[in-house]
Design a protein around this motif. Structure first.
Motif, PDB file in Angstrom:
ATOM      1  N   ILE A 287       1.108  -1.136   0.166  1.00 62.50           N
ATOM      2  CA  ILE A 287       0.010   0.285  -0.185  1.00 62.50           C
ATOM      3  C   ILE A 287       0.508   1.231  -0.280  1.00 62.50           C
ATOM      4  O   ILE A 287       1.423   1.068   0.773  1.00 62.50           O
ATOM      5  N   SER A 288       0.761   2.348  -0.957  1.00 61.61           N
ATOM      6  CA  SER A 288       1.234   3.864  -0.761  1.00 61.61           C
ATOM      7  C   SER A 288       0.170   4.708  -0.015  1.00 61.61           C
ATOM      8  O   SER A 288       1.044   5.973  -0.543  1.00 61.61           O
ATOM      9  N   GLY A 296      -0.020   4.205   4.873  1.00 60.64           N
ATOM     10  CA  GLY A 296       0.985   3.366   3.338  1.00 60.64           C
ATOM     11  C   GLY A 296       2.433   3.545   3.634  1.00 60.64           C
ATOM     12  O   GLY A 296       2.749   4.607   3.020  1.00 60.64           O
ATOM     13  N   ASP A 297       3.781   3.363   3.323  1.00 63.41           N
ATOM     14  CA  ASP A 297       4.573   3.405   3.202  1.00 63.41           C
ATOM     15  C   ASP A 297       5.011   2.388   2.273  1.00 63.41           C
ATOM     16  O   ASP A 297       6.435   2.545   2.025  1.00 63.41           O
ATOM     17  N   TRP A 302      -1.673  -5.181   2.191  1.00 63.29           N
ATOM     18  CA  TRP A 302      -2.705  -5.037   2.921  1.00 63.29           C
ATOM     19  C   TRP A 302      -3.666  -6.007   3.529  1.00 63.29           C
ATOM     20  O   TRP A 302      -4.292  -5.166   4.098  1.00 63.29           O
ATOM     21  N   LEU A 303      -3.045  -6.476   3.465  1.00 64.51           N
ATOM     22  CA  LEU A 303      -2.945  -7.810   4.659  1.00 64.51           C
ATOM     23  C   LEU A 303      -3.062  -7.269   6.818  1.00 64.51           C
ATOM     24  O   LEU A 303      -3.700  -7.202   6.899  1.00 64.51           O
ATOM     25  N   GLU A 304      -1.536  -6.783   6.374  1.00 63.38           N
ATOM     26  CA  GLU A 304      -1.161  -5.912   7.356  1.00 63.38           C
ATOM     27  C   GLU A 304      -1.845  -4.832   7.724  1.00 63.38           C
ATOM     28  O   GLU A 304      -2.284  -5.166   8.775  1.00 63.38           O
ATOM     29  N   ALA A 305      -2.495  -3.637   6.954  1.00 66.79           N
ATOM     30  CA  ALA A 305      -3.415  -3.596   7.890  1.00 66.79           C
ATOM     31  C   ALA A 305      -4.614  -3.438   7.782  1.00 66.79           C
ATOM     32  O   ALA A 305      -5.526  -2.958   8.775  1.00 66.79           O
ATOM     33  N   ALA A 306      -5.241  -4.468   7.018  1.00 69.47           N
ATOM     34  CA  ALA A 306      -6.436  -4.957   7.499  1.00 69.47           C
ATOM     35  C   ALA A 306      -6.859  -5.451   9.264  1.00 69.47           C
ATOM     36  O   ALA A 306      -7.384  -5.994   9.842  1.00 69.47           O
ATOM     37  N   THR A 307      -5.473  -6.515   9.570  1.00 74.60           N
ATOM     38  CA  THR A 307      -5.396  -7.018  10.787  1.00 74.60           C
ATOM     39  C   THR A 307      -4.770  -6.437  11.569  1.00 74.60           C
ATOM     40  O   THR A 307      -4.549  -6.785  13.316  1.00 74.60           O
ATOM     41  N   GLU A 308      -3.928  -5.018  11.482  1.00 79.00           N
ATOM     42  CA  GLU A 308      -3.259  -4.246  12.228  1.00 79.00           C
ATOM     43  C   GLU A 308      -4.025  -3.450  13.680  1.00 79.00           C
ATOM     44  O   GLU A 308      -5.818  -3.412  12.831  1.00 79.00           O
TER      45      GLU A 308
END
Length: 315
Positions: A287-288, A296-297, A302-308
């Motif tokens: 993700i940017s 997003g870096d 997307w999986l990390e963003a959805a589960t963090e």
């Protein structure tokens, strides 16, 4: 020499149109899976559930049962939508009053072109005993189909141009939108003048198209003015045909994906199935986005963003 040049332009224009349409189709077919809408009814839902907005998900143990998909159900929705712009009429009847004749005029002009191409093929392939009566029927129908198409197309394009210049759509209109409509008005206008003033039976245009599909690149058997108008009309319509798929007017291709890949795509995500593999690949993409809630870096997936865990701001 001029006639041969027009034949060449027509071949190039038609080839460009086909390549551009295929390129558009391939581009959209490779787009990532769209976010599931979960909007019902879905036209292809079987067992009559589309009538009341139901889905296969209301079945107990639905994942163990074979899905019923109705192609006829899709056609019942798509055919009226394509021909009569049903959704536009329901949501914006003022715009539909101009858009419908414009689009229906295009369909009639396209149908007339197909009829002329068919007449050329029939005349070249079949014996006179078959070709003569068939082409006689086509010749009788053709002026009405093509003439109505040109008139409706011009009428709708002029009306849409006026709407685009009006207060309600002016702020949402780009110069290209006006140019596109003017292009249709000019190309269809020249074709209509040719029809009314020089070729009321469409014999000259039909002869040109028949020569085109049979690769018989001979001059038109007509006076200089009539032949010139037919050739000018052919060039303008060819350029218009080649131009359409390079613009947002290629929505005639995109509409398929809008319905089948977005609005109606309700394939279940079953363990070990095709959908699961596609989703796993999409979730692994970086993700940017610069939004603060995403952070997003270019490395976070997307999986990390959805589960963090979301950050909780201290008061």
């Amino acid at each position: 020499m001029m006639t041969t040049l027009v034949y060449i332009i027509a071949y190039i224009g038609l080839a460009f149109f086909l390549v551009a349409v295929v390129a558009r189709f391939m581009m959209w077919s490779k787009m990532p899976m769209h976010l599931r809408w979960e909007l019902y009814p879905v036209a292809h839902e079987g067992a009559g559930r589309a009538a009341y907005g139901g889905s296969y998900l209301e079945e107990s143990d639905w994942w163990q049962k074979k899905r019923e998909v109705s192609m006829l159900g899709e056609l019942k929705v798509m055919v009226p939508e394509i021909l009569f712009l049903v959704a536009l009429r329901e949501h914006n009847v003022k715009l539909w009053k101009w858009s419908f004749p414009f689009h229906f005029g295009l369909y009639l002009v396209a149908a007339a072109t197909i009829l002329m191409m068919a007449a050329g093929v029939v005349g070249a392939v079949f014996p006179a005993s078959i070709a003569t009566p068939v082409n006689g029927i086509i010749g009788a129908v053709l002026p009405f189909v093509a003439g109505a198409g040109l008139v409706l197309g011009i009428f709708g394009a002029v009306g849409l141009f006026g709407r685009r210049r009006g207060r309600s759509l002016r702020d949402y209109t780009a110069p290209a939108d006006l140019f596109n409509l003017l292009f249709f008005i000019v190309a269809f206008g020249v074709a209509l003048v040719t029809f009314v003033g020089f070729d009321r039976s469409f014999a000259l245009v039909s002869g040109f198209v028949a020569n085109l599909v049979t690769f018989n690149l001979v001059p038109l058997a007509a006076g200089s003015t009539a032949a010139l108008m037919v050739l000018l009309s052919a060039v303008l319509l060819t350029l218009l045909t080649a131009y359409i798929p390079t613009t947002h007017m290629s929505h005639f291709v995109g509409k398929y994906f809008a319905y089948h890949s977005i609005r109606w795509k309700d394939d279940p995500n079953l363990q070990g199935g095709k959908e699961e593999k596609i989703i796993e690949e999409l979730l692994s993409r970086p993700i940017s986005w610069s939004a603060s809630h995403i952070k997003g870096d270019g490395k976070k997936t997307w999986l990390e963003a959805a589960t963090e865990e979301p950050e909780v701001k201290e008061k």
